[in-house]
Design an enzyme around this catalytic site. Structure first.
Site, PDB file in Angstrom:
ATOM      1  N   GLY A 146      -8.183 -13.850  -7.462  1.00  0.00           N
ATOM      2  CA  GLY A 146      -8.523 -13.409  -6.105  1.00  0.00           C
ATOM      3  C   GLY A 146      -7.509 -13.836  -5.060  1.00  0.00           C
ATOM      4  O   GLY A 146      -7.784 -13.809  -3.868  1.00  0.00           O
ATOM      5  N   ALA A 147      -6.324 -14.227  -5.492  1.00  0.00           N
ATOM      6  CA  ALA A 147      -5.322 -14.718  -4.539  1.00  0.00           C
ATOM      7  C   ALA A 147      -4.299 -13.648  -4.184  1.00  0.00           C
ATOM      8  O   ALA A 147      -3.344 -13.910  -3.471  1.00  0.00           O
ATOM      9  CB  ALA A 147      -4.619 -15.945  -5.114  1.00  0.00           C
ATOM     10  N   GLY A 148      -4.502 -12.430  -4.707  1.00  0.00           N
ATOM     11  CA  GLY A 148      -3.550 -11.354  -4.418  1.00  0.00           C
ATOM     12  C   GLY A 148      -2.264 -11.520  -5.206  1.00  0.00           C
ATOM     13  O   GLY A 148      -1.224 -10.967  -4.844  1.00  0.00           O
ATOM     14  N   LEU A 149      -2.314 -12.284  -6.299  1.00  0.00           N
ATOM     15  CA  LEU A 149      -1.114 -12.483  -7.117  1.00  0.00           C
ATOM     16  C   LEU A 149      -1.219 -11.709  -8.431  1.00  0.00           C
ATOM     17  O   LEU A 149      -0.487 -11.957  -9.381  1.00  0.00           O
ATOM     18  CB  LEU A 149      -0.903 -13.981  -7.405  1.00  0.00           C
ATOM     19  CG  LEU A 149      -0.742 -14.863  -6.173  1.00  0.00           C
ATOM     20  CD1 LEU A 149      -0.587 -16.325  -6.580  1.00  0.00           C
ATOM     21  CD2 LEU A 149       0.484 -14.429  -5.370  1.00  0.00           C
TER      22      LEU A 149
ATOM     23  N   HIS B  43       0.820  -1.212   0.000  1.00  0.00           N
ATOM     24  CA  HIS B  43       0.000   0.000   0.000  1.00  0.00           C
ATOM     25  C   HIS B  43       0.857   1.267   0.000  1.00  0.00           C
ATOM     26  O   HIS B  43       0.442   2.313   0.496  1.00  0.00           O
ATOM     27  CB  HIS B  43      -0.992  -0.002   1.177  1.00  0.00           C
ATOM     28  CG  HIS B  43      -2.107  -0.996   0.972  1.00  0.00           C
ATOM     29  ND1 HIS B  43      -3.229  -0.709   0.236  1.00  0.00           N
ATOM     30  CD2 HIS B  43      -2.218  -2.285   1.356  1.00  0.00           C
ATOM     31  CE1 HIS B  43      -4.009  -1.780   0.204  1.00  0.00           C
ATOM     32  NE2 HIS B  43      -3.420  -2.757   0.857  1.00  0.00           N
ATOM     33  N   THR B  44       2.048   1.125  -0.521  1.00  0.00           N
ATOM     34  CA  THR B  44       2.939   2.287  -0.635  1.00  0.00           C
ATOM     35  C   THR B  44       2.942   2.848  -2.051  1.00  0.00           C
ATOM     36  O   THR B  44       3.311   3.999  -2.252  1.00  0.00           O
ATOM     37  CB  THR B  44       4.383   1.893  -0.260  1.00  0.00           C
ATOM     38  OG1 THR B  44       4.671   0.652  -0.916  1.00  0.00           O
ATOM     39  CG2 THR B  44       4.548   1.705   1.229  1.00  0.00           C
ATOM     40  N   ASP B  45       2.513   2.035  -3.035  1.00  0.00           N
ATOM     41  CA  ASP B  45       2.694   2.492  -4.434  1.00  0.00           C
ATOM     42  C   ASP B  45       1.859   3.731  -4.746  1.00  0.00           C
ATOM     43  O   ASP B  45       2.355   4.693  -5.320  1.00  0.00           O
ATOM     44  CB  ASP B  45       2.475   1.364  -5.458  1.00  0.00           C
ATOM     45  CG  ASP B  45       1.116   0.689  -5.415  1.00  0.00           C
ATOM     46  OD1 ASP B  45       0.306   0.979  -4.498  1.00  0.00           O
ATOM     47  OD2 ASP B  45       0.852  -0.155  -6.312  1.00  0.00           O
TER      48      ASP B  45
ATOM     49  N   SER C 149      -5.389 -10.066 -12.510  1.00  0.00           N
ATOM     50  CA  SER C 149      -5.968  -9.106 -13.461  1.00  0.00           C
ATOM     51  C   SER C 149      -4.874  -8.296 -14.160  1.00  0.00           C
ATOM     52  O   SER C 149      -4.927  -8.096 -15.376  1.00  0.00           O
ATOM     53  CB  SER C 149      -6.978  -8.189 -12.766  1.00  0.00           C
ATOM     54  OG  SER C 149      -6.369  -7.446 -11.748  1.00  0.00           O
TER      55      SER C 149
ATOM     56  N   ASP D 234       1.501  -3.718  -9.579  1.00  0.00           N
ATOM     57  CA  ASP D 234       1.204  -5.031 -10.162  1.00  0.00           C
ATOM     58  C   ASP D 234       1.542  -5.072 -11.644  1.00  0.00           C
ATOM     59  O   ASP D 234       2.167  -6.011 -12.139  1.00  0.00           O
ATOM     60  CB  ASP D 234      -0.283  -5.373  -9.982  1.00  0.00           C
ATOM     61  CG  ASP D 234      -0.702  -5.326  -8.528  1.00  0.00           C
ATOM     62  OD1 ASP D 234       0.187  -5.267  -7.654  1.00  0.00           O
ATOM     63  OD2 ASP D 234      -1.915  -5.338  -8.257  1.00  0.00           O
TER      64      ASP D 234
HETATM   65  C1  GLA Z   1      -3.116  -4.156  -5.013  1.00  0.00           C
HETATM   66  C2  GLA Z   1      -2.907  -2.990  -5.984  1.00  0.00           C
HETATM   67  C3  GLA Z   1      -1.464  -2.483  -5.951  1.00  0.00           C
HETATM   68  C4  GLA Z   1      -1.013  -2.203  -4.525  1.00  0.00           C
HETATM   69  C5  GLA Z   1      -1.355  -3.381  -3.602  1.00  0.00           C
HETATM   70  C6  GLA Z   1      -1.066  -3.069  -2.165  1.00  0.00           C
HETATM   71  O1  GLA Z   1      -2.366  -5.263  -5.426  1.00  0.00           O
HETATM   72  O2  GLA Z   1      -3.246  -3.373  -7.293  1.00  0.00           O
HETATM   73  O3  GLA Z   1      -1.337  -1.344  -6.768  1.00  0.00           O
HETATM   74  O4  GLA Z   1      -1.555  -1.009  -4.061  1.00  0.00           O
HETATM   75  O5  GLA Z   1      -2.709  -3.769  -3.715  1.00  0.00           O
HETATM   76  O6  GLA Z   1       0.288  -2.880  -1.972  1.00  0.00           O
END
Ligand code: GLA
Length: 387
Positions: free
Chosen positions: A122-125, A35-37, A128, A172
């Site tokens: 939906g796995a945070g990888l 959550h820094t980007d 999309s 991402d």
């Molecule tokens: C998602 C967003 C990224 C980033 C992360 C948290 O993956 O797509 O841009 O903000 O959450 O670091």
């Protein structure tokens, strides 16, 4: 075993009777810097060995025909009606990517595209982002529009903003497009300057544990966090010149100008300010090969995401707490946007199997959900796999 590219080529030729261009674009992990980007801080992601593959060919008319092989779904639309569609996700990533060419003034003809992906959704990888990057890259090749990689990253990010409605940062899409085998990317999200930091972990594996939940809060809370961060910046900026993002903010400024106004906004922004510093010293740990120091910071990041930033969930917290005292686990934390998805764990190879064997049944008993795992390797970013 038949490769994804072969499978895709066959499906494409059966359906469209043409030979397609096939592009692969990977999912990503992020070692630290969450959550820094979108706060103009730093991130430390890498592309992995799970990827989306798209097969694409141009058409003579102005129709777009899309097919998702794994879901056995199709979607068609005319270029003239290109807009986000409700109730479906995957066509939006591809349509959003195509729309970026029109916005740049490129004449976009119709096209056929077939998609397959082994990046779990939906796995945070970043499943999309992988589709968006693959589609932008393939269309750029076919249209010969000569867009450079960095611009393609930004086009893929815009696809997510405009067609999926998630105001994501750039991490991402950047990681998917720019990944380099055996390296993590230290990306400055303000200047977009980046460097590849070697990530050769002798005897250590990157283990992803997938909670198999994605809480419905994920995208709305993501956008809310973004606004909370912006609010903190506004409050500080009213007193301190030259503050444009949380990158420019110190904890002392938060004490003075944010904490007195709102405790929640203070906590959110304080996490980000701390995380930006944590990442920078985590990079130094990596350069010195001090994985144990880096691992401790990963746990600290998790705790901040959970208690301050408020983007974890019961399942993620459980997985991290469970490995905290395991001597084989160097570091662990939730990864990505939050509210489900995976934890990333740096695990000594000799303890890997035992860890999986013990945590899987315990999680499944406790959560009544399956726990899936992947051992990720670090691979190259977006590339053509077949002309
Ligand atoms: C998602 C967003 C990224 C980033 C992360 C948290 O993956 O797509 O841009 O903000 O959450 O670091």
């Amino acid at each position: 075993m038949i490769s994804p590219a072969d499978r895709l080529a066959k499906a494409f030729e059966d359906e469209f009777h043409q030979k397609p261009l096939i592009v692969r674009s990977p999912g990503r992990v992020n070692i630290i810097g969450e959550h820094t980007d979108y706060n103009e801080g730093f991130v430390l992601p890498a592309a992995i060995d799970k990827a989306a593959y798209v097969a694409v060919s141009l058409r003579e008319d102005d129709e777009i025909h899309l097919r998702a092989l794994d879901l056995q779904e199709s979607f068609s639309v005319s270029i003239r009606d290109l807009r986000p569609v409700g109730d479906v996700s995957w066509p939006n990533y591809m349509l959003g990517a195509a729309a970026q060419f029109i916005k740049r003034g490129v004449k976009l003809p119709g096209f056929n595209a077939v998609l397959t992906s082994d990046v779990p959704m939906g796995a945070g990888l970043s499943s999309s982002a992988a589709v968006e990057c693959a589609t932008v890259f393939a269309l750029n090749e076919l249209l010969k529009s000569n867009v450079d990689r960095l611009t393609m990253v930004q086009m893929a990010q815009k696809a997510e903003h405009e067609f999926a409605g998630v105001m994501c940062g750039i991490m991402d899409q950047f990681a998917s497009m720019m990944g380099k085998k055996d390296h993590v990317i230290k990306l400055d999200c303000r200047s977009l300057a980046f460097e590849y930091v070697p990530f050769r972990l002798e005897g250590v594996k990157v283990l992803l544990l997938n909670t198999n939940v994605k809480h419905s809060l994920a995208s709305s809370e993501y956008n809310t966090r973004r606004k909370e961060c912006e609010r903190a910046v506004e409050w500080v900026r009213a007193h301190v010149a030259g503050v444009n993002s949380l990158r420019d903010v110190t904890e002392d400024m938060l004490d003075r100008y944010v904490l007195p106004q709102d405790k929640t906004v203070d906590m959110r922004s304080r996490f980000v300010v701390q995380e930006i510093t944590r990442l920078q010293s985590g990079c130094e740990d990596l350069r010195r090969n001090d994985l144990s120091a880096l691992g401790k910071k990963m746990f600290a990041t998790h705790d901040g995401l959970s208690t301050m930033y408020g983007v974890s969930c019961r399942e993620l917290d459980w997985l991290v707490d469970r490995v905290r005292d395991n001597p084989s686990v160097i570091g662990a934390r939730m990864m990505g946007g939050g509210f489900g998805g995976c934890t990333i764990n740096l695990v000594k190879e000799e303890g890997l199997e035992d860890l999986i064997a013990s945590i899987k049944p315990a999680y499944e008993r406790e959560m009544k959900l399956p726990l899936t795992h992947y051992v990720a390797s670090i691979e190259n970013g977006t590339e053509v796999v077949r002309l």
